[in-house]
Design a protein around this motif. Structure first.
Motif, mmCIF file in Angstrom:
data_model
loop_
_atom_site.group_PDB
_atom_site.id
_atom_site.type_symbol
_atom_site.label_atom_id
_atom_site.label_comp_id
_atom_site.label_asym_id
_atom_site.label_seq_id
_atom_site.Cartn_x
_atom_site.Cartn_y
_atom_site.Cartn_z
ATOM 1 N N ILE A 223 28.574 24.961 88.048
ATOM 2 C CA ILE A 223 27.278 25.333 88.602
ATOM 3 C C ILE A 223 26.777 24.204 89.493
ATOM 4 C CG2 ILE A 223 24.893 25.929 88.043
ATOM 5 C CD1 ILE A 223 26.076 26.985 85.337
ATOM 6 N N THR A 224 26.602 24.491 90.752
ATOM 7 C CA THR A 224 26.123 23.473 91.688
ATOM 8 C C THR A 224 24.620 23.249 91.487
ATOM 9 O OG1 THR A 224 25.575 25.067 93.419
ATOM 10 C CG2 THR A 224 27.840 24.195 93.400
ATOM 11 N N HIS A 225 24.135 22.153 92.047
ATOM 12 C CA HIS A 225 22.696 21.873 91.985
ATOM 13 C C HIS A 225 21.900 23.005 92.633
ATOM 14 C CE1 HIS A 225 22.431 17.686 90.463
ATOM 15 N NE2 HIS A 225 23.675 17.612 90.897
ATOM 16 N N LEU A 226 22.372 23.483 93.783
ATOM 17 C CA LEU A 226 21.658 24.554 94.475
ATOM 18 C C LEU A 226 21.618 25.809 93.626
ATOM 19 C CD1 LEU A 226 20.256 25.760 96.944
ATOM 20 C CD2 LEU A 226 22.529 26.307 97.873
ATOM 21 N N ALA A 227 22.755 26.168 93.029
ATOM 22 C CA ALA A 227 22.810 27.379 92.202
ATOM 23 C C ALA A 227 21.913 27.247 90.977
ATOM 24 C CB ALA A 227 24.249 27.664 91.776
ATOM 25 N N MET A 228 21.882 26.051 90.405
ATOM 26 C CA MET A 228 21.047 25.849 89.219
ATOM 27 C C MET A 228 19.568 25.960 89.580
ATOM 28 S SD MET A 228 21.157 22.787 86.461
ATOM 29 C CE MET A 228 19.946 22.693 85.142
ATOM 30 N N ILE A 229 19.158 25.330 90.667
ATOM 31 C CA ILE A 229 17.758 25.395 91.091
ATOM 32 C C ILE A 229 17.392 26.834 91.452
ATOM 33 C CG2 ILE A 229 16.116 24.690 92.868
ATOM 34 C CD1 ILE A 229 16.689 22.505 90.823
ATOM 35 N N ALA A 230 18.294 27.544 92.119
ATOM 36 C CA ALA A 230 18.023 28.935 92.485
ATOM 37 C C ALA A 230 17.853 29.800 91.239
ATOM 38 C CB ALA A 230 19.164 29.478 93.350
ATOM 39 N N ASN A 231 18.621 29.492 90.209
ATOM 40 C CA ASN A 231 18.570 30.280 88.974
ATOM 41 C C ASN A 231 17.244 30.108 88.246
ATOM 42 O OD1 ASN A 231 19.162 31.575 86.473
ATOM 43 N ND2 ASN A 231 21.320 31.095 86.745
ATOM 44 N N VAL A 232 16.701 28.900 88.254
ATOM 45 C CA VAL A 232 15.489 28.638 87.472
ATOM 46 C C VAL A 232 14.205 28.825 88.275
ATOM 47 C CG1 VAL A 232 16.742 27.012 86.014
ATOM 48 C CG2 VAL A 232 15.459 26.130 87.967
ATOM 49 N N ALA A 233 14.331 28.976 89.605
ATOM 50 C CA ALA A 233 13.144 28.946 90.467
ATOM 51 C C ALA A 233 12.278 30.191 90.360
ATOM 52 C CB ALA A 233 13.559 28.726 91.915
ATOM 53 N N GLY A 234 12.887 31.350 90.222
ATOM 54 C CA GLY A 234 12.103 32.577 90.315
ATOM 55 C C GLY A 234 11.574 33.081 88.989
ATOM 56 N N PHE A 235 11.297 32.196 88.065
ATOM 57 C CA PHE A 235 10.876 32.617 86.738
ATOM 58 C C PHE A 235 9.358 32.536 86.611
ATOM 59 C CE2 PHE A 235 11.007 32.589 82.030
ATOM 60 C CZ PHE A 235 11.876 33.658 81.861
ATOM 61 N N VAL A 236 8.831 33.288 85.645
ATOM 62 C CA VAL A 236 7.387 33.293 85.388
ATOM 63 C C VAL A 236 6.917 31.893 84.995
ATOM 64 C CG1 VAL A 236 5.541 34.296 84.001
ATOM 65 C CG2 VAL A 236 7.529 35.689 84.626
ATOM 66 N N ALA A 237 5.867 31.408 85.640
ATOM 67 C CA ALA A 237 5.379 30.044 85.405
ATOM 68 C C ALA A 237 4.453 30.004 84.199
ATOM 69 C CB ALA A 237 4.687 29.516 86.647
ATOM 70 N N LYS A 238 5.017 30.275 83.018
ATOM 71 C CA LYS A 238 4.241 30.254 81.781
ATOM 72 C C LYS A 238 5.025 29.517 80.699
ATOM 73 C CE LYS A 238 1.849 34.628 82.694
ATOM 74 N NZ LYS A 238 1.565 35.998 82.195
ATOM 75 N N PRO A 239 4.336 28.826 79.775
ATOM 76 C CA PRO A 239 5.036 28.104 78.701
ATOM 77 C C PRO A 239 5.899 29.042 77.861
ATOM 78 C CG PRO A 239 2.732 27.422 78.820
ATOM 79 C CD PRO A 239 2.874 28.604 79.717
ATOM 80 N N GLY A 240 7.029 28.506 77.387
ATOM 81 C CA GLY A 240 7.953 29.322 76.605
ATOM 82 C C GLY A 240 8.447 28.613 75.362
ATOM 83 N N PHE A 241 8.846 29.407 74.367
ATOM 84 C CA PHE A 241 9.412 28.925 73.106
ATOM 85 C C PHE A 241 10.837 29.451 73.001
ATOM 86 C CE2 PHE A 241 10.617 29.549 68.709
ATOM 87 C CZ PHE A 241 10.186 28.400 68.066
ATOM 88 N N SER A 242 11.769 28.572 72.586
ATOM 89 C CA SER A 242 13.170 28.968 72.482
ATOM 90 C C SER A 242 13.764 28.545 71.146
ATOM 91 C CB SER A 242 13.991 28.335 73.619
ATOM 92 O OG SER A 242 15.376 28.539 73.420
ATOM 93 N N ALA A 243 14.594 29.420 70.597
ATOM 94 C CA ALA A 243 15.370 29.088 69.402
ATOM 95 C C ALA A 243 16.854 29.153 69.731
ATOM 96 C CB ALA A 243 15.034 30.048 68.260
#
Length: 650
Positions: A223-243
């Protein structure tokens, strides 16, 4: 169409921007195994959570994250990991493998290696040692950084590769304190300059994840830097919880989606057993409003088994899952209880693609994924007959980092059906290839397991591994001519072939290993659906033996058709100890006492499932069903027996 623009060119630049622009905002809440608050904050500079009293009073700020990363950079830069600079003034790409317990520390290590100009390979701890060795070799890893629990595995992988004339250096992981006087906020840490400029990083590998491969070993995904940034960029800007584990594709991106948006991310404390009660406790401890919940179907199923868990899910704005299909019956029941389920479909090779995001108040079609927005120009559904379609991602999609067609597109081998009224709605139904997707989201390639059993035992003519959408795999065995008489005695036949099954298990990841209770011996001469090349027709096999497979799971999970034991509490404790000895082996079980914490003792989820199923099968429970996580929720022989006799485990 115009190329998209992003806030950062690389992961390193993203971490720098957050520390510069939001130094005192909390980046991450998480927990560690020491007294104190269950969840503590890491700022964009760096904070986190503690253990079990109060989860999240502290966190890591963005500035603390950067300082923690700089401390790791200084440590690893002196260990010979960095290659020499080439004539163009840049170092060549070099892969560093990482095998360690999932925690926010692994994400900090990932960022540090990237800042050093290296490409981290994040290895799942479920991999077998041969798979670890294979991934290190195929990615040309020069070093393997290992957590303290994985020293033996690192040495064994190094040994395997040395026999192949491949040199792999192994390096112990260093974890610095996240909080306290020696934490990133208070310790003396010198700023560490990034080895590469963002413009030089964009097309280079940022991280290597891995997915299941057709050869039986996992395959790396660069995964290139560009692909990684593109993947995370278009997400809802709200706090999240993960398990989720941070080396898992979906879990990995969840960390950086919140990071990109500049909102707090809360990670379930990884030292705690994954039980409904613990997840609910962690959720309640998040000190800031947290509208989003990230999970795989297994965690949703776990919470869906308890009233407290269902309420916790319903309190979130949305429950986003990926990695496997969620059973329709469970999703429908939770939706009726007020849970807003948002399904995401994507692949490690392409990033997130389509989802069921909608107006939750009026649209209850949680399991229909909508091809809407920018992805509609880059994704096609190709007809595969019988009302099924394969998803194909066209060249140009920013998050796509692999192609498998001459035109640059990527055919996923994932199958869907189309909604009868909404032609841009699709429901995932399975795979074109042989991969089994377990309920946890882990993938099992059945072919190498079948080959290992069939090819190494003269008593076996055919082996068929099953388990798609189930918590564990099983196997149908067709006896050979040599084994036909012995197979009339199941126990004798299983004893004869079991060493071969154990050898196959040793080469497989933990989630793909076969328990003796999950083996069904077919009658000699049973016709097996086969292709002209004599390979099994897998869908036809599963259809033909559907009732047998259902009966295997029914007996395994519920103990149907077995005379039950009505035991006193001391007798039940002896029974459980014996079940643990069967499961762990006599040598390891000798150190076990009635009060030993089974989670701390090293009982993994597969072993816990087996112990639960032995009890369900053989102990009189008056018609009740044990919870799937009953062993972790009552993690000692004493607690298990007490709960059964005084409160009930169901």
């Amino acid at each position: 169409m115009p190329a998209p623009t992003f806030a950062a060119l690389s992961l390193t630049e993203l971490v720098f921007i957050r520390a510069r622009d939001q130094p005192n905002d909390v980046a991450i809440y998480t927990g560690i195994d020491e007294p104190g608050d269950l969840l503590r904050p890491l700022t964009y500079a760096l904070r986190s959570f503690d253990v079990l009293h109060k989860f999240y009073e502290r966190g890591s700020r963005y500035l603390e994250v950067q300082r923690g990363v700089d401390r790791l950079c200084a440590h690893y830069a002196n260990l010979g990991l960095l290659p020499a600079v080439e004539e163009n003034g840049l170092p060549p790409e070099r892969t560093i493998a990482v095998l360690t317990s999932t925690a926010i520390d692994e994400s900090l290590l990932e960022i540090a290696l990237v800042k050093l100009g290296l490409a981290p390979l994040l290895l799942s701890v479920n991999n077998s040692v041969p798979a670890v060795a294979h991934l290190c070799k195929i990615t040309k890893s020069s070093h393997l950084i290992y957590g303290y629990k994985f020293h033996a595995e690192a040495q064994e992988a190094q040994k395997i590769l040395s026999q192949q004339d491949y040199q792999l250096e192994i390096v112990p992981e260093r974890r610095f304190p996240l909080w306290g006087p020696d934490g990133a906020a208070n310790a003396k840490i010198e700023p560490f300059s990034a080895v590469l400029q963002p413009i030089d990083e964009t097309g280079r590998t940022a991280v290597i994840l891995h997915s299941s491969g057709s050869t039986g070993f996992p395959k790396p995904v660069y995964i290139t830097h560009l692909a990684m940034i593109a993947n995370v960029a278009g997400f809802v800007a709200k706090p999240g919880f993960s398990a989720l584990p941070v080396y898992h594709g979906f879990g990995h991106y969840c960390v950086f989606r919140c990071y990109y948006a500049g909102v707090p991310f809360s990670l379930f404390p990884p030292h705690l057993p994954l039980t409904s009660a613990n997840v609910c406790k962690a959720i309640k401890a998040v000190p800031v409003p947290c509208p989003l919940f990230f999970a795989v179907p297994y965690v949703i199923k776990l919470l869906g088994e308890t009233e407290e868990g269902v309420k916790a899910l319903a309190d979130f704005e949305s429950i986003t899952f990926a990695g496997a299909a969620l059973p329709d019956e469970l999703g429908d029941r939770l939706t009726a209880a007020g849970v807003n389920i948002n399904a995401i479909y994507g692949t490690t090779e392409t990033g997130s693609l389509i989802k069921s995001t909608r107006n939750f108040a009026i649209d209850k079609a949680w399991n229909w994924l909508r091809m809407e927005g920018p992805i509609a120009d880059y994704m096609v559904m190709e007809d595969r007959g019988s009302g099924t379609f394969e998803s194909v991602v066209k060249d140009g999609w920013p998050a796509k980092i692999q192609s498998n067609r001459p035109d640059g597109s990527y055919a996923t081998k994932d199958l869907f059906i189309r909604h009868p009224k909404h032609h841009n709605w699709y429901k995932y139904i399975g795979r074109l290839d042989d991969t089994l997707v377990l309920v946890l989201g882990e993938k099992t390639n059945p072919v190498p397991i079948e080959l290992a059993i069939r090819g190494n035992s003269p008593y076996v003519e055919e082996a068929i591994v099953f388990g798609d959408g189930r918590p564990q795999v099983g196997c149908l065995i067709l006896p050979s001519e040599l084994g036909k008489d012995l197979s009339k005695d199941r126990d004798a036949f299983l004893k004869r072939i079991w060493p071969i099954v154990e050898d196959a298990n040793a080469q497989a990841p933990t989630h793909s290993r076969i328990l003796p209770e999950m083996i069904y011996i077919l009658d000699y001469g049973t016709p097996i659906p086969q292709a002209t090349k004599m390979s099994i027709l897998r869908p036809a096999c599963y259809a033909k033996f559907k009732d047998i497979i259902e009966s295997v799971y029914d007996r395994f999970e519920n103990g149907t058709g077995v005379n039950k034991l009505d035991l006193s509490r001391p007798e039940l404790e002896d029974f459980i100890l014996n079940a643990l000895t069967q499961t762990l082996g006599q040598l390891k079980a000798t150190r076990l006492t009635r009060t030993s914490d089974l989670f701390a003792f090293g009982v993994d989820s597969l072993q816990a499932t087996r112990i639960r199923n032995i009890c369900q099968k053989e102990v009189e429970l008056n018609g009740a069903t044990l919870g799937q996580n009953v062993v972790y929720e009552n993690p000692s022989v004493e607690k298990f027996s007490y709960q059964h006799h005084h409160r009930g485990l169901y």
